[in-house]
Design an enzyme around this catalytic site. Structure first.
Site, PDB file in Angstrom:
ATOM      1  CD  GLU A 405      88.975  22.542 -18.043  1.00  0.00           C
ATOM      2  OE1 GLU A 405      88.916  21.634 -19.233  1.00  0.00           O
ATOM      3  OE2 GLU A 405      89.085  21.889 -16.729  1.00  0.00           O
ATOM      4  CE  LYS A 592      91.286  18.578 -15.023  1.00  0.00           C
ATOM      5  NZ  LYS A 592      89.941  19.333 -15.939  1.00  0.00           N
ATOM      6  CG  ASP A 608      88.427  23.768   2.277  1.00  0.00           C
ATOM      7  OD1 ASP A 608      88.892  23.055   0.641  1.00  0.00           O
ATOM      8  OD2 ASP A 608      89.070  23.507   3.003  1.00  0.00           O
ATOM      9  CG  HIS A 706      87.478  20.667 -25.331  1.00  0.00           C
ATOM     10  ND1 HIS A 706      87.469  21.221 -23.348  1.00  0.00           N
ATOM     11  CD2 HIS A 706      87.658  19.536 -24.848  1.00  0.00           C
ATOM     12  CE1 HIS A 706      87.461  20.518 -22.930  1.00  0.00           C
ATOM     13  NE2 HIS A 706      87.346  19.165 -23.101  1.00  0.00           N
TER      14      HIS A 706
END
Length: 755
Positions: A405, A592, A608, A706
Site C-alpha cells: 500500500e 487498521k 506471523d 494519499h
C-alpha cells in the site's frame, strides 16, 4: 570500511553503596546498557560534555607521551541513549561509561586493544583521573566497572577484584520513577555524620555488616544458602539506609522503593535501592527468572511500576563493537533510488553490500518456496522498504517494512520524525509469556465416570506442580535458555467444559510449536486425573501477557503544516483519538491504521502477521467493547502524548526468520537483539502510523495526503516506465482525476509529445 566503535557498560551496585565511602568493600556489576563512542555524522548527536572533554584531554596526553608522534583524531561522539527512561537517565552510571568509552575509543584509534588487560589498566587510570577531575567525590567504582566489566569487589584505594557471578542468582531491576541526585544525598549523609558521629557510625556499621554477609551469599555454590544470606544481608542494608535517612532527612527510601521492597519480601525475594536511593533504581535478587517476572507482573498491576526489561548483569567491559550506532535520520533517502538506498543502509549498518542480493527478485527460489508450503506454483513478491527516523529507548533503528500500500512507509517515517523531536519513543515489554490451552469436556457416554467440574478443577489445581514439571519436560532446550512454564490456571467455561491454561515463557521464539507440544503432552494426564475428555490442545493467539508498551511526547511545533498550527493539529489528533475511544466503528478503522505499520514489519521479519492481527484485535475487544490500540492526549504543556499496548507474539529465532533470505537480512538491518525488542519496534511503528493517519484526518484530510502516492500506483498500472512515471504522476495530480482510464490517455499524450 567498518567504522571504529568502542563501548563500555553501565553499572549497578549490588551491595555496599554508602559503606564503600567508609572503607568497606562493595560489589558492583556491569549491566547491559552501553555507552558507545564512534565517529558519527548524526546531527542529533549530543555535544561534548566536560566529562568527555576531560577524558579526551587525558588520553591525548597519554598517547602523546607514549608515542611522541601519534595524535588522536578529534573528540569522538558518545551515544548514551540506551541509559534513558523516557526523558530522564536511569542511575546506571552513564557518565562513567561515557568517560570509559571515550578513553577506550582513542586508545583503539592508536592501535591498542581495549580488551587487553594491560590496555584496560591504562584506560582505568585515565578514566578515573578524568572522572574525579570533573565529578569531584565518589568512590570510582562506577568507572572501574565500566572499564573492567563483569562483577567486581571494590574497595577505595585498592585494585578492583573480579568476582564470578553465581549461575543460580537472577537479578532484576525496577524503575522507581524519579531521578536520584547521588552527590546531594552523599553530601547530606556526610553532613549528618558530622552532626551525629555516633548515629552515623551505627548506621554505617549496619551497612558494612550487610556488605560482608551479602558477599558470603554471593560466593556460595548452594542456591538455598546463598539466597538466604542475600535476603538477610539486604534486610540489614535496608535497615541501615533507613537509619541514614532518619539522620540526614535525605529521601533515600521513598514510598515507591518501600512498596517494591515490601512486595518482594512477601514473595520470598530480596530488594534494595541500587545506588544512592531516592527513587531511581531498585535491584531484586531471586533464584529464578520466573520469580522476577511474577514480581514484575504484580508490581505493574498493583502499583503501575515497570521492570526495566531483562537487563543482563556481569556484562563485558571495554570492547570494540562490530556495529556502531547508526542514525536513522537520512535526509533525501527517498531520492537515492534502489541502489543508492542499499548503499546507504549498508554503510549505516556495516552489513556487506553484497548481502543485499537477498532482496533481489527471485531470491526466494522455487525450491525453497516449495519446501515452505504446499502445492507451490510460484512466489508472490512485495516491496521491501526501510522506514527512517525511528529512535526507541535512545537507540536509532532503520525499520524494514514489506507492504503493497502506497504511503505507509513514508507516513510512518514522517511521523517518527515528529516523535523524534520530542525525544523519540519510550518502550518496555512484558515477559515473553504465552498460553497453551487444553480443552476438557464432560463425557456423555452412559456409564462413564468423571468428576464434577468443581472436583475436576480441584484435582488439577492440586497437581499443579507436577503438571508444570511435565510441561517443562517437553522442551528441555527451552528450560536451558531460561524459559519454561510459569503458571497453570483452570477455568470453568460451562458445566460440561473446562479449559486449562498453561503460561509459558517462550524466550525469543514466537512459540507456537512449543506451546502446541506442551498442550499435547499435558492432555492425556489431565484426562486421566479428571475422567474428562481432552479436546483441543493448542496455543492462544491472544498474547495479552506478552505486550509491548510504547509511549511518546510530540511538541506541537512538530505537527504544524498544511495551513494548520501545531496546537490546532494536536487538538485535532486528540479529538480523533477520543472519537475512536467512544465508537467501535471508528476504532476499527483507527486500529487498521495502526496495523498498517505493524503488519509491514511483521511480514518483513518473517513473523506471523495473521497471529499478530488476531491477537491485536482480540486485545482491543478484551473489555467487552472494541477499543483503540493507540490513544493520544494533550498534556498540561500542550504536547501531544501517545501510548500503545500491543500483543507482540514475535520472535527472532525459528520459522521463516531463519529460512527466508529476505527476512534474515531484514532482521539484520533492524538489529533487534530479542523478540521483546522486535515487538517494541513493531508497536512504535504502529503508533507512528496511527499518528500519521490521525494528523492527516484532523488537518487537510487523508485523501489529499494519499493523492500523489496513489497516482504513482495508477501511473505504473497504466504502463509508465522510468522517467515517465514522475511526469505522469504530476499530470494526474493536476487533473484531480486519478483513474486508470485517465492515466492511459495522459500517458499517450506524454509519449506523443516526446516523439
Amino acid at each position: 570500511m567498518t567504522r571504529l566503535a568502542v563501548s563500555a557498560p553501565g553499572k549497578a551496585f549490588l551491595i555496599g553503596e554508602y559503606a564503600v565511602l567508609a572503607g568497606a568493600t562493595a560489589l558492583v556489576t556491569a549491566v547491559g546498557r552501553r555507552a558507545v563512542a564512534s565517529h558519527c555524522d548524526d546531527p542529533d548527536r549530543p555535544p561534548a560534555s566536560p566529562l568527555t572533554e576531560a577524558a579526551y584531554a587525558h588520553v591525548r596526553a597519554y598517547l602523546s607521551e607514549r608515542t611522541g608522534t601519534f595524535a588522536p583524531g578529534p573528540l569522538t561522539s558518545v551515544d548514551t541513549g540506551s541509559f534513558a527512561a523516557g526523558a530522564r537517565k536511569l542511575g546506571l552510571g552513564s557518565s562513567a561509561a561515557a568517560v570509559a568509552a571515550v578513553v577506550g575509543f582513542h586508545l583503539a584509534e592508536a592501535g591498542l586493544d581495549p580488551e587487553d588487560p594491560e590496555v584496560r589498566a591504562v584506560a582505568l587510570r585515565l578514566a578515573q583521573t578524568a572522572h574525579a577531575q570533573v565529578q569531584g567525590g565518589g568512590s570510582g567504582a562506577d568507572v572501574a566497572c565500566a572499564v573492567l566489566g563483569g562483577t567486581i569487589a571494590f574497595t577505595r584505594g585498592e585494585a578492583p577484584v573480579a568476582v564470578a557471578h553465581p549461575a543460580w542468582l537472577h537479578v532484576g531491576f525496577f524503575d522507581a520513577g524519579a531521578p536520584a541526585i547521588t552527590a546531594s544525598f552523599v553530601q547530606q549523609v556526610r553532613a549528618a555524620g558530622e552532626r551525629d558521629p555516633a548515629g552515623h557510625a551505627a548506621a554505617t556499621d549496619l551497612l558494612r555488616r550487610a556488605a560482608d554477609l551479602f558477599r558470603g551469599g554471593y560466593a556460595s555454590a548452594d542456591p538455598d544458602a546463598g539466597l538466604t544470606a542475600i535476603r538477610d544481608a539486604v534486610a540489614l542494608h535496608n535497615e541501615g539506609l533507613r537509619a541514614l535517612q532518619r539522620l540526614s532527612d535525605a529521601p533515600i527510601v521513598t514510598p515507591t522503593i518501600a512498596a517494591i521492597v515490601d512486595q518482594a519480601a512477601r514473595m520470598g525475594l530480596a530488594a534494595k535501592p541500587s545506588g544512592a536511593g531516592g527513587g531511581d533504581l531498585v535491584v531484586v535478587f531471586a533464584a529464578r527468572q520466573a520469580d522476577l517476572d511474577l514480581l514484575g507482573e504484580r508490581l505493574q498491576r498493583e502499583h503501575g511500576l515497570a521492570a526495566i526489561g531483562r537487563l543482563p548483569v556481569a556484562a563485558p567491559g571495554l570492547r570494540r563493537d562490530e556495529r556502531p550506532p547508526l542514525s536513522s535520520r537520512m535526509s533525501g533517502f527517498f531520492r537515492l533510488g534502489v541502489h543508492g538506498r542499499r548503499d546507504a543502509v549498508a554503510t549505516a549498518t556495516a552489513i556487506p553490500r553484497d548481502r543485499f542480493a537477498a532482496l533481489d527478485p527471485g531470491s526466494l527460489d522455487l525450491g525453497s518456496a516449495d519446501n515452505l508450503i504446499e502445492n507451490v506454483i510460484g512466489t508472490l513478491e512485495l516491496p521491501l522498504a526501510v522506514a527512517t527516523n525511528f529512535r526507541i529507548n535512545g537507540r536509532d533503528f532503520l525499520v524494514p517494512m514489506a507492504v503493497e500500500e502506497a504511503s505507509v512507509v513514508a507516513a510512518a517515517s514522517n511521523a517518527a520524525k515528529m516523535i523524534r523531536a520530542g525525544g523519540g519513543f519510550f518502550a518496555r515489554s512484558d515477559p515473553p509469556w504465552m498460553v497453551a490451552q487444553v480443552q476438557l469436556t464432560a463425557p456423555r457416554a452412559a456409564g462413564s465416570e468423571s468428576r464434577p467440574a468443581d472436583l475436576a478443577v480441584a484435582a488439577i489445581t492440586a497437581a499443579r506442580a507436577d503438571l508444570l514439571a511435565l510441561a517443562d519436560s517437553a522442551h528441555p532446550r527451552l528450560i536451558a535458555r531460561g524459559g519454561g512454564s510459569r503458571d497453570l490456571l483452570v477455568r470453568v467455561l460451562a458445566p460440561d467444559m473446562l479449559v486449562v491454561d498453561v503460561v509459558v515463557d517462550c524466550q525469543d521464539a514466537m512459540g507456537a510449536n512449543l506451546l502446541n507440544t506442551i498442550a499435547e503432552v499435558l492432555a492425556p494426564r489431565l484426562s486421566d486425573m479428571t475422567g474428562w475428555t481432552a479436546g483441543l490442545r493448542i496455543l492462544s493467539n491472544l498474547a495479552d501477557r506478552r505486550c509491548a508498551h510504547v509511549t511518546c511526547r510530540v511538541p506541537p511545533n512538530a505537527l504544524a503544516g498544511g495551513g494548520f498550527s501545531g496546537a490546532a493539529a494536536a487538538a485535532g489528533i486528540a479529538s480523533a483519538s477520543r472519537f475512536a475511544e467512544l465508537d467501535p466503528y471508528r476504532a476499527a478503522t483507527h486500529n487498521k491504521g495502526v496495523m498498517n505499520g505493524v503488519d509491514a514489519v511483521v511480514l518483513a521479519t518473517g513473523n506471523d502477521w495473521r497471529a499478530m492481527e488476531a491477537g491485536a484485535h482480540a486485545y482491543a475487544g478484551l473489555t467487552g467493547t472494541y477499543r483503540p490500540l493507540a490513544t493520544w492526549r494533550l498534556d498540561a504543556e500542550g504536547w501531544l502524548c501517545g501510548a500503545i499496548s500491543l500483543p507482540a507474539a514475535v520472535g527472532v529465532v525459528g520459522g521463516a526468520t531463519k529460512v527466508h533470505p529476505a527476512a534474515r537480512l531484514a532482521l539484520e538491518i533492524l538489529g533487534a537483539t530479542s523478540g521483546a525488542e522486535l515487538g517494541q519496534v513493531m508497536a512504535a511503528v504502529g503508533l507512528a502510523s496511527n499518528l500519521a493517519a490521525l494528523r492527516a484526518l484532523a488537518t487537510e484530510g487523508i485523501q489529499r495526503g494519499h493523492m500523489s502516492l496513489h497516482a504513482r500506483a495508477v501511473a505504473l498500472g497504466a504502463g509508465a516506465l522510468g522517467p515517465e512515471v514522475d511526469l505522469l504522476v504530476h499530470r494526474l495530480v493536476q487533473s484531480a482525476e486519478i483513474k486508470h482510464d485517465r492515466a492511459v490517455i495522459l500517458l499517450h499524450e506524454l509519449r506523443s509529445e516526446s516523439r
